[in-house]
Design a protein around this motif. Structure first.
Motif, PDB file in Angstrom:
ATOM      1  N   ALA A   3      -2.533   9.654   3.313  1.00 50.66           N
ATOM      2  CA  ALA A   3      -2.028   9.502   2.060  1.00 50.66           C
ATOM      3  C   ALA A   3      -2.438   8.261   1.459  1.00 50.66           C
ATOM      4  O   ALA A   3      -2.525   8.287   0.087  1.00 50.66           O
ATOM      5  CB  ALA A   3      -0.551   9.920   2.328  1.00 50.66           C
ATOM      6  N   LEU A   4      -2.544   7.221   1.935  1.00 50.22           N
ATOM      7  CA  LEU A   4      -2.858   6.083   1.431  1.00 50.22           C
ATOM      8  C   LEU A   4      -4.097   6.002   0.844  1.00 50.22           C
ATOM      9  O   LEU A   4      -4.529   5.378  -0.246  1.00 50.22           O
ATOM     10  CB  LEU A   4      -2.745   5.061   2.504  1.00 50.22           C
ATOM     11  CG  LEU A   4      -3.147   3.377   2.019  1.00 50.22           C
ATOM     12  CD1 LEU A   4      -1.977   3.178   1.125  1.00 50.22           C
ATOM     13  CD2 LEU A   4      -3.122   2.378   3.195  1.00 50.22           C
ATOM     14  N   SER A   9      -2.921   7.820  -4.558  1.00 49.12           N
ATOM     15  CA  SER A   9      -2.295   6.810  -4.007  1.00 49.12           C
ATOM     16  C   SER A   9      -2.835   5.486  -4.251  1.00 49.12           C
ATOM     17  O   SER A   9      -2.437   4.478  -4.328  1.00 49.12           O
ATOM     18  CB  SER A   9      -2.346   6.919  -2.617  1.00 49.12           C
ATOM     19  OG  SER A   9      -1.331   8.223  -1.906  1.00 49.12           O
ATOM     20  N   SER A  12      -1.907   4.469  -7.660  1.00 50.81           N
ATOM     21  CA  SER A  12      -0.620   3.745  -7.459  1.00 50.81           C
ATOM     22  C   SER A  12      -0.729   2.597  -6.812  1.00 50.81           C
ATOM     23  O   SER A  12       0.021   1.565  -7.102  1.00 50.81           O
ATOM     24  CB  SER A  12       0.278   4.686  -6.619  1.00 50.81           C
ATOM     25  OG  SER A  12       0.389   6.088  -7.382  1.00 50.81           O
ATOM     26  N   ALA A 153       5.201   4.908  -7.799  1.00 49.78           N
ATOM     27  CA  ALA A 153       4.849   5.325  -6.374  1.00 49.78           C
ATOM     28  C   ALA A 153       5.920   6.057  -5.541  1.00 49.78           C
ATOM     29  O   ALA A 153       7.047   5.808  -5.763  1.00 49.78           O
ATOM     30  CB  ALA A 153       4.288   4.243  -5.476  1.00 49.78           C
ATOM     31  N   GLN A 155       5.071   7.020  -1.999  1.00 51.18           N
ATOM     32  CA  GLN A 155       4.961   6.554  -0.731  1.00 51.18           C
ATOM     33  C   GLN A 155       5.396   5.131  -0.341  1.00 51.18           C
ATOM     34  O   GLN A 155       4.976   4.223  -1.069  1.00 51.18           O
ATOM     35  CB  GLN A 155       3.788   6.895  -0.121  1.00 51.18           C
ATOM     36  CG  GLN A 155       3.398   8.329  -0.092  1.00 51.18           C
ATOM     37  CD  GLN A 155       2.549   8.856  -0.940  1.00 51.18           C
ATOM     38  OE1 GLN A 155       1.668   7.915  -1.512  1.00 51.18           O
ATOM     39  NE2 GLN A 155       2.105  10.143  -0.766  1.00 51.18           N
ATOM     40  N   VAL A 158       2.459   2.799   0.400  1.00 51.67           N
ATOM     41  CA  VAL A 158       1.559   2.425  -0.697  1.00 51.67           C
ATOM     42  C   VAL A 158       2.287   1.047  -1.191  1.00 51.67           C
ATOM     43  O   VAL A 158       1.633   0.159  -1.618  1.00 51.67           O
ATOM     44  CB  VAL A 158       1.505   3.477  -1.734  1.00 51.67           C
ATOM     45  CG1 VAL A 158       0.759   2.966  -3.031  1.00 51.67           C
ATOM     46  CG2 VAL A 158       0.820   4.750  -1.166  1.00 51.67           C
TER      47      VAL A 158
END
Length: 248
Positions: A3-4, A9, A12, A153, A155, A158
């Protein structure tokens, strides 16, 4: 971890990294001035501790993101019709602390003849005491920037990655900023004046339940850049005048 590295991401991450650096400019100036009161051989160690503490404090706040979102703006008590939250109390305390320390620094700079005494006092005050002050101010700005970052963001990984990158960048440039300001006494006073504006901004934002207003930080940063730009032009003009005199 995947996801990063997604497109959203990464956008973000880049945005948050810039946000942390921009919001940390005033913090870097304050850190540079306070560290300047320590002996030269302790500057690097102080900056390292500041960087590590900044990463840990911000990461800790972000790991407690759920608690911050739920309780950061929750009203703790009310005075009349004015409800104050944890965020308001931290901003008020941080603003008052920043105003007090900055006015104290300006007083010592303008009094004259106390520069060495101030450095000795800083050393006598102990390395730990000065680092405690730096971490306290950094915590205030961390709380404010973390709450702002919540909407940018989704996550936590992140956010933490952006914090680590921003603190490393500020660590490497903090000495450059410190040397640049210390070689120019007028810029140091301008920087301190800027910190007064920041302290007032924090205090004003902490009292938001009373006045229901907001000061856009863009105005503060524009004022700082404009004032510094004028001073740099003055410095360049003085150098040209001196070179003409020496040429004669």
């Amino acid at each position: 971890m995947h996801a990063l590295f997604s497109f959203d991401s990464l956008i973000s991450l880049f945005t948050l990294c810039l946000l942390e650096i921009v919001l940390g400019i005033d913090n870097v100036i304050f850190v540079s001035i306070l560290i300047g009161r320590l002996p030269a051989n302790r500057h690097l160690a102080a900056r390292r501790i500041w960087m590590i503490a900044g990463i840990l404090v911000r990461s800790g706040l972000l790991l407690g993101l759920g608690w911050l979102v739920t309780n950061g703006n929750k009203v703790l008590f009310s005075i009349g019709h004015w409800g104050f939250s944890i965020r308001h109390l931290i901003l008020i305390a941080g603003g008052l602390f920043l105003l007090f320390k900055t006015v104290q620094e300006i007083h010592e700079k303008l009094e004259g003849g106390h520069e060495e005494a101030a450095v000795k006092e800083g050393a006598g005050q102990s390395f730990g005491a000065i680092m405690t002050q730096l971490i306290l101010v950094d915590t205030v700005f961390s709380f404010d920037s973390v709450i702002t970052a919540v909407g940018l963001a989704q996550q936590v990984i992140v956010m933490i990655t952006a914090v680590i990158l921003a603190m490393i960048i500020m660590f490497f440039f903090s000495q450059t900023i410190a040397n640049f300001i210390n070689r120019r006494p007028t810029l140091k006073i301008l920087a301190l004046s800027f910190l007064i504006m920041v302290g007032f901004s924090l205090l004003f934002e902490g009292l938001e339940p009373i006045h229901h207003s907001h000061i856009d930080k863009g105005y503060i940063y524009f004022s700082m850049v404009f004032a510094f730009g004028v001073e740099l032009l003055n410095t360049r003009a003085r150098k040209k005048a001196q070179s003409k005199k020496s040429g004669k």
